[in-house]
Design an enzyme around this catalytic site. Sequence first.
Site, mmCIF file in Angstrom:
data_model
loop_
_atom_site.group_PDB
_atom_site.id
_atom_site.type_symbol
_atom_site.label_atom_id
_atom_site.label_comp_id
_atom_site.label_asym_id
_atom_site.label_seq_id
_atom_site.Cartn_x
_atom_site.Cartn_y
_atom_site.Cartn_z
ATOM 1 N N GLY A 111 31.163 44.402 48.141
ATOM 2 C CA GLY A 111 30.141 43.786 47.178
ATOM 3 C C GLY A 111 29.962 42.426 47.747
ATOM 4 C CB THR A 112 32.068 39.802 49.331
ATOM 5 O OG1 THR A 112 33.027 39.845 48.259
ATOM 6 C CG2 THR A 112 32.105 38.449 49.812
ATOM 7 C CB CYS B 287 38.892 36.830 43.321
ATOM 8 S SG CYS B 287 38.468 38.675 43.230
ATOM 9 C CD GLN C 289 34.005 44.596 38.013
ATOM 10 O OE1 GLN C 289 34.189 45.849 37.349
ATOM 11 N NE2 GLN C 289 34.777 44.017 38.600
ATOM 12 C CB SER D 246 31.754 46.557 45.228
ATOM 13 O OG SER D 246 33.113 46.664 45.662
ATOM 14 N N GLY D 247 32.041 49.823 46.340
ATOM 15 C CA GLY D 247 32.531 51.116 46.209
ATOM 16 C C GLY D 247 33.786 51.160 45.545
HETATM 17 N N1 7TS Z 1 31.123 40.641 42.378
HETATM 18 C C1 7TS Z 1 31.977 40.905 41.144
HETATM 19 C C2 7TS Z 1 31.099 40.904 39.842
HETATM 20 C C3 7TS Z 1 33.119 41.210 41.220
HETATM 21 O O1 7TS Z 1 33.956 41.702 40.192
HETATM 22 C C4 7TS Z 1 33.803 41.551 42.402
HETATM 23 C C5 7TS Z 1 35.280 41.882 42.669
HETATM 24 C C6 7TS Z 1 33.019 41.073 43.694
HETATM 25 C C7 7TS Z 1 31.743 40.874 43.738
HETATM 26 C C8 7TS Z 1 33.741 41.363 44.933
HETATM 27 O O2 7TS Z 1 33.491 42.682 45.473
HETATM 28 P P1 7TS Z 1 34.300 43.056 46.798
HETATM 29 O O3 7TS Z 1 33.703 44.582 46.866
HETATM 30 O O4 7TS Z 1 33.794 42.391 47.997
HETATM 31 O O5 7TS Z 1 35.609 43.114 46.674
HETATM 32 N N2 7TS Z 1 35.955 41.706 41.383
HETATM 33 C C9 7TS Z 1 37.289 41.537 41.503
HETATM 34 C C10 7TS Z 1 38.039 41.192 39.999
HETATM 35 O O6 7TS Z 1 37.279 40.974 39.046
HETATM 36 N N3 7TS Z 1 39.470 41.206 40.556
HETATM 37 O O7 7TS Z 1 39.617 41.349 41.570
HETATM 38 C C11 7TS Z 1 38.640 41.664 42.358
#
Ligand code: 7TS
Length: 386
Positions: A71-72, A324, A178, A198-199
């Site tokens: 997702g990032t 995070c 989410q 995000s998977g």
């Molecule tokens: N965006 C949102 C809204 C998220 O909740 C998260 C991860 C990310 C981006 C990042 O996604 P990733 O695939 O890069 O990991 N959120 C959380 C959380 O709420 N607690 O741990 C990770």
Amino acid sequence: MKTVYADNNATTRVAPEVVEAMLPYFSDLYGNPSSMHLFGGQVEKQVIEAREKVAQLINCDPSEIIFTSCGTESDSTAIKGTLGSYPEKKHMVTTRVEHPAVLNLCRHLTKNGYALSELTVDSQGNLVLDEVPEAITDNTAIVSIMYANNETGVIFPIEEVGALIKSKGAVFHTDAVQAVGKIPLDMSKSTIDLLSISGHKLHAPKGIGALYIRKGTKLTPFILGGHQEKGRRAGTENVPYIIGLGKAAELAYKHMDDENTRVKALRDRLEKEIIKRCSDTRVNGDTSNRLPNTTNISFEFVEGESILLLLSDQGIAASSGSACTSGSLEPSHVLRAMGIPFTFVHGSLRLSLSRYNTEEEIDYIIEHIPPIITRLREISPFGKSA
Ligand code: 7TS
């Protein structure tokens, strides 16, 4: 020891069907989809099918999906890629309650000559819509507003925001990490230009994500190199994980009703019983406008971290604020933006469910939380009991 996993907004269990679907792509089917020979051909078709399944989940054309690592990366690609395509525009709009994947990036970019407007939320965590029109100017390249908040589950009025943006000519990105798989999304009826997925939030593994890019949206690639993903994201495709995300998307599509009925009922019962059995509590976020799986409850006069540790001793996994940010010991930026009193912000607990949670597990959590709160309040200087 019995374990109950209630931290599905941090990450989810990989569905057994997803593991099964992925396994052949580590052994027999190891070809590179770009290769002209039979090994490549064997996997190319499956990557096409996985893309179709992800597209089906948000009702878009498969050509509008690119695969990323998380997702990032999808958020960075959307934001940096848009700024790269509109070099004359130096302004961004986001919200104060974004995940750090968006907020820290946007704030970092202000050191490189960009201006940033951060929209606020009310005490229920709802976006203050009135601020949107005045925040957007002719200089605004991108508006990035999350679909649903990871800490409270509050859903933003994305299409209403989109309608306000369109007339101003800015690109509209939403971090839907989410929301995807939990609530229905339909890009055919949407104003969204870019949407992050995000998977590992929908029972695929960590290390795979996707970005929806509406046809015709200008986007400078974030990772340059080979011609993969039609030149929009270089690097040999992560075939096993793409297959996994495809399978997870297919399952999420199939289980959407369950998520919105059975999982929601589990969440509602859990929340109601905790509030009933513990005094000096509050639910953070608009309870009539939330993801079906999330509850965020504050217990006054206790530390969220202490609740987590004692819950963990009982085999229960939850979260306080966001995993995070928890490493920094900073109180949740989301709850602070909502203006929640300090004593409640510190005692916040996020419980996030999935389709794997059972009634029995909810009973187990309900049974264990009140004695933990009583114990912590007894040793707190305020001397309160549950
Ligand atoms: N965006 C949102 C809204 C998220 O909740 C998260 C991860 C990310 C981006 C990042 O996604 P990733 O695939 O890069 O990991 N959120 C959380 C959380 O709420 N607690 O741990 C990770």
